[in-house]
Enzyme design. Structure first.
Site, PDB file in Angstrom:
ATOM      1  N   ASN A   1       1.004  -1.170   0.034  1.00  0.00           N
ATOM      2  CA  ASN A   1       0.092   0.064   0.088  1.00  0.00           C
ATOM      3  C   ASN A   1       0.862   1.229  -0.033  1.00  0.00           C
ATOM      4  OD1 ASN A   1      -1.928  -1.850   0.241  1.00  0.00           O
ATOM      5  ND2 ASN A   1      -2.581  -1.388   2.240  1.00  0.00           N
TER       6      ASN A   1
ATOM      7  N   GLU B   1      -7.168  18.332 -34.922  1.00  0.00           N
ATOM      8  CA  GLU B   1      -8.584  17.804 -34.826  1.00  0.00           C
ATOM      9  C   GLU B   1      -8.250  16.637 -33.541  1.00  0.00           C
ATOM     10  OE1 GLU B   1     -10.916  18.242 -38.918  1.00  0.00           O
ATOM     11  OE2 GLU B   1      -9.471  16.620 -38.538  1.00  0.00           O
TER      12      GLU B   1
ATOM     13  N   GLN C   1      -6.131   0.775  -7.304  1.00  0.00           N
ATOM     14  CA  GLN C   1      -5.133   0.204  -8.541  1.00  0.00           C
ATOM     15  C   GLN C   1      -5.776   0.686  -9.883  1.00  0.00           C
ATOM     16  OE1 GLN C   1      -3.246  -3.912  -8.986  1.00  0.00           O
ATOM     17  NE2 GLN C   1      -4.971  -4.039 -10.527  1.00  0.00           N
TER      18      GLN C   1
ATOM     19  N   SER D   1      -6.388  13.668 -48.502  1.00  0.00           N
ATOM     20  CA  SER D   1      -7.439  12.872 -48.707  1.00  0.00           C
ATOM     21  C   SER D   1      -7.272  11.711 -49.540  1.00  0.00           C
ATOM     22  CB  SER D   1      -8.617  13.723 -48.847  1.00  0.00           C
ATOM     23  OG  SER D   1      -9.701  13.048 -49.758  1.00  0.00           O
TER      24      SER D   1
ATOM     25  N   TYR E   1      -6.791   1.483   2.165  1.00  0.00           N
ATOM     26  CA  TYR E   1      -6.455   0.916   0.947  1.00  0.00           C
ATOM     27  C   TYR E   1      -7.743  -0.039   0.405  1.00  0.00           C
ATOM     28  CZ  TYR E   1      -4.416  -1.319  -3.066  1.00  0.00           C
ATOM     29  OH  TYR E   1      -4.439  -1.609  -4.313  1.00  0.00           O
TER      30      TYR E   1
ATOM     31  N   THR F   1     -15.926  38.239 -31.456  1.00  0.00           N
ATOM     32  CA  THR F   1     -17.017  37.870 -30.443  1.00  0.00           C
ATOM     33  C   THR F   1     -17.793  37.032 -30.949  1.00  0.00           C
ATOM     34  OG1 THR F   1     -18.357  39.744 -30.336  1.00  0.00           O
ATOM     35  CG2 THR F   1     -16.416  40.000 -28.960  1.00  0.00           C
ATOM     36  N   HIS F   2     -18.456  35.973 -30.434  1.00  0.00           N
ATOM     37  CA  HIS F   2     -19.501  35.231 -31.061  1.00  0.00           C
ATOM     38  C   HIS F   2     -19.131  34.640 -32.281  1.00  0.00           C
ATOM     39  CE1 HIS F   2     -22.191  36.893 -27.998  1.00  0.00           C
ATOM     40  NE2 HIS F   2     -21.617  37.719 -28.117  1.00  0.00           N
TER      41      HIS F   2
ATOM     42  N   LYS G   1      -6.832  18.242 -50.963  1.00  0.00           N
ATOM     43  CA  LYS G   1      -7.157  18.505 -49.534  1.00  0.00           C
ATOM     44  C   LYS G   1      -5.661  18.709 -48.772  1.00  0.00           C
ATOM     45  CE  LYS G   1     -10.680  17.792 -47.495  1.00  0.00           C
ATOM     46  NZ  LYS G   1     -11.690  18.856 -46.816  1.00  0.00           N
TER      47      LYS G   1
HETATM   48  N1  ARG Z   1      -1.191  -3.320  -7.631  1.00  0.00           N
HETATM   49  C1  ARG Z   1      -1.774  -2.597  -6.444  1.00  0.00           C
HETATM   50  C2  ARG Z   1      -2.081  -1.166  -6.875  1.00  0.00           C
HETATM   51  O1  ARG Z   1      -1.906  -0.507  -7.844  1.00  0.00           O
HETATM   52  C3  ARG Z   1      -0.498  -2.346  -5.351  1.00  0.00           C
HETATM   53  C4  ARG Z   1      -1.237  -2.476  -4.023  1.00  0.00           C
HETATM   54  C5  ARG Z   1      -1.845  -3.765  -3.501  1.00  0.00           C
HETATM   55  N2  ARG Z   1      -2.149  -3.746  -2.163  1.00  0.00           N
HETATM   56  C6  ARG Z   1      -2.977  -4.700  -1.725  1.00  0.00           C
HETATM   57  N3  ARG Z   1      -3.324  -4.486  -0.315  1.00  0.00           N
HETATM   58  N4  ARG Z   1      -3.812  -5.405  -2.494  1.00  0.00           N
HETATM   59  O2  ARG Z   1      -2.762  -0.694  -5.887  1.00  0.00           O
END
Ligand code: ARG
Length: 507
Positions: free
Chosen positions: A102, A282, A314, A269, A309, A147-148, A275
């Site tokens: 995490n 674009e 992810q 084109s 977490y 403008t516009h 063209k």
């Molecule tokens: N691949 C996971 C992510 O991007 C990594 C962290 C995973 N942590 C867990 N507690 N499962 O978040």
């Protein structure tokens, strides 16, 4: 037990994002291990074995990404697993001490994004410079201001273009803010509750080039607001970019005929041989929608997520990656288009006369010369504008004789003035000379010399000031880059020192 097939197995992966994070993850591993050693949490020979193996993984680079990564749940697991495969679990299994994926992933994203932001700032800098230089070449090029999307008042092309560069200057400073919120270290937060091992969060932050530690360990792993902020900056930047792209697309049509697109940024084109299509511009316009979509995606994923977490997080990273790649490339494309843009100056100036673009100045002149109110002058000139439009005579330059035209205008103004205020303006101080001056587009522009206005003096002043801003901002961007580079050099020195130990012991 139910067996998983390829589809269900792959469901958990986020390979593109993990490829993007590979190098950052190796850095995070190195810094963490160096710190673990300094804190006496793991032993010398263990550190040496881990760092040597990490270096090998790093050197494998693309090969690792292509052949090892796809077999594991994510990049963090892949690196740790291969490391353990190489040096055994007794040593390799210590790398993840006092850490969680995490805090690891949050740190990796911040490192990878920090580099992208520095790159993005460089691209935006280049775009701003290109716009300012194109403006500098065109201080005397007059165009109709709109403008516009209707002719409104004449203006120098430089003034119009410098407006775009000011928008990108604000985008630049937003990116700087995003950088500051990104370049803070979550490492050491572990799963969210930090760790009972005596880790040194300041030290890993320093070794990884972060400006500071993201303090609260719960916040550190839970938040992705720096990603929302960053993509918001991109979304704003892309919106500004798409407005410039749209103008260039319009200007390149036969209706406007103001510019010729650079050869490499116009396409043909498959059927119409004549063209020159503005496909690149674009696509910038279209990809603005893609980036806005990324922002919406991330906001929706993060909304109502409980702390800390969740695997949902992810799913945020691919949006960040897509938005980053799209925005950086779009800025680069627009920079090249601007650099190669050819202006049809005569065409622009000719069109600047059409549509009675000097009407505002005529009303202003009436106010100054006769003392009647602006609203009354507006009414008189508005009536004149209607008849001139009906007679298709709004363009003074297109008339056979400018002098005769002006001579004809004053009596007409008087007629309208008689019916609106019951007096002739020519008897209140309005002269042919003043009318003529009011109808001249160059003098219209020169009169608008208030701060930020289109008069040459102001345009030149702004251009100088913007060039100076560019220098200053590039210096501060380089300083950021330098700070990161120095920290990573220190990290490499530490890694090198600690890698050697095993060889010394072995001898
Ligand atoms: N691949 C996971 C992510 O991007 C990594 C962290 C995973 N942590 C867990 N507690 N499962 O978040």
């Amino acid at each position: 037990m139910q067996k998983q097939n390829k589809t269900t197995k792959n469901y958990i992966l986020s390979l593109d994002a993990d490829r993007w994070l590979f190098h950052a993850d190796v850095l995070v591993d190195k810094a963490h291990v160096v710190m673990l050693k300094e804190r006496g949490i793991i032993k010398r020979d263990e550190v040496s074995a881990i760092l040597n193996s990490l270096t090998k993984i790093e050197e494998r680079g693309e090969d690792f990404i292509e052949h090892e990564l796809p077999s594991y749940e994510d990049v963090h697991t892949a690196i740790e697993s291969v490391l353990i495969r190489e040096i055994g679990e007794d040593k390799g299994g210590r790398m993840h001490t006092g850490r969680s994926r995490n805090d690891e992933v949050a740190t990796c994203i911040r490192i990878a994004l920090r580099d992208e932001l520095l790159e993005m700032m460089k691209e935006v800098h280049g775009l701003r410079r290109a716009i300012i230089e194109k403006a500098a070449e065109n201080v005397d090029t007059i165009m109709p201001g709109y403008t516009h999307l209707q002719h409104a008042q004449p203006t120098p092309f430089a003034h119009h273009f410098l407006a775009h560069s000011d928008a990108f200057a604000r985008d630049f400073s937003r990116l700087v803010n995003a950088y500051e919120h990104t370049n803070v270290s979550p490492l050491g937060a572990a799963a969210f509750a930090s760790t009972g091992f005596p880790v040194d969060r300041e030290r890993t932050a320093k070794l990884l080039g972060f400006d500071s530690v993201l303090e609260n360990s719960m916040d550190a792993v839970s938040t992705r607001d720096f990603i929302i902020e960053t993509i918001s900056c991109y979304a704003n930047l892309m919106t500004n970019l798409s407005r410039l792209a749209e103008e260039i697309i319009l200007w390149s049509t036969s209706e406007f005929d103001f510019v010729r697109l650079p050869e490499e940024y116009a396409t043909g084109s498959s059927i119409m041989p004549q063209k020159r299509n503005p496909d690149y511009a674009e696509l910038v316009r279209a990809r603005t929608g893609t980036v806005h979509g990324c922002l919406m995606g991330v906001l929706s994923i993060c909304k109502a997520l409980p702390y800390s977490y969740n695997r949902d997080l992810q799913e945020v990273t691919p949006h960040l990656l897509q938005a980053t790649e799209t925005t950086t490339a779009s800025v680069a494309v627009m920079k090249s288009i601007v650099e190669g843009l050819e202006l049809k100056k005569e065409e622009m100036e000719k069109k600047a006369q059409i549509g009675f673009t000097t009407a505002t100045e005529l009303a202003d002149t009436i106010v100054r010369e006769t003392g009647i109110s602006f609203r009354t002058a507006h009414k008189i000139v508005s009536s004149l504008a209607s008849v001139l439009a009906d007679e298709n005579m709004e363009s003074i330059k297109e008339q056979e004789s400018e002098k005769a035209f002006v001579a004809e205008i004053l009596p007409r103004i008087d007629d309208f003035a008689m019916s609106i205020v019951g007096k002739k303006l020519s008897e209140m101080g309005l002269t042919e000379k003043k009318v003529k001056e009011a109808l001249n587009i160059a003098s219209n522009i020169q009169k608008r010399n208030v701060k930020g206005g289109p008069a040459k003096k102001e345009v030149l002043r702004m251009q100088r000031a913007r060039r100076m801003d560019l220098e200053k901002e590039e210096k501060s961007r380089e300083a950021k880059e330098e700070r990161v580079r120095r920290s990573l050099e220190e990290l490499e020195r530490e890694v090198k020192k600690k890698k050697k130990v095993i060889k010394v012991i072995k001898k």
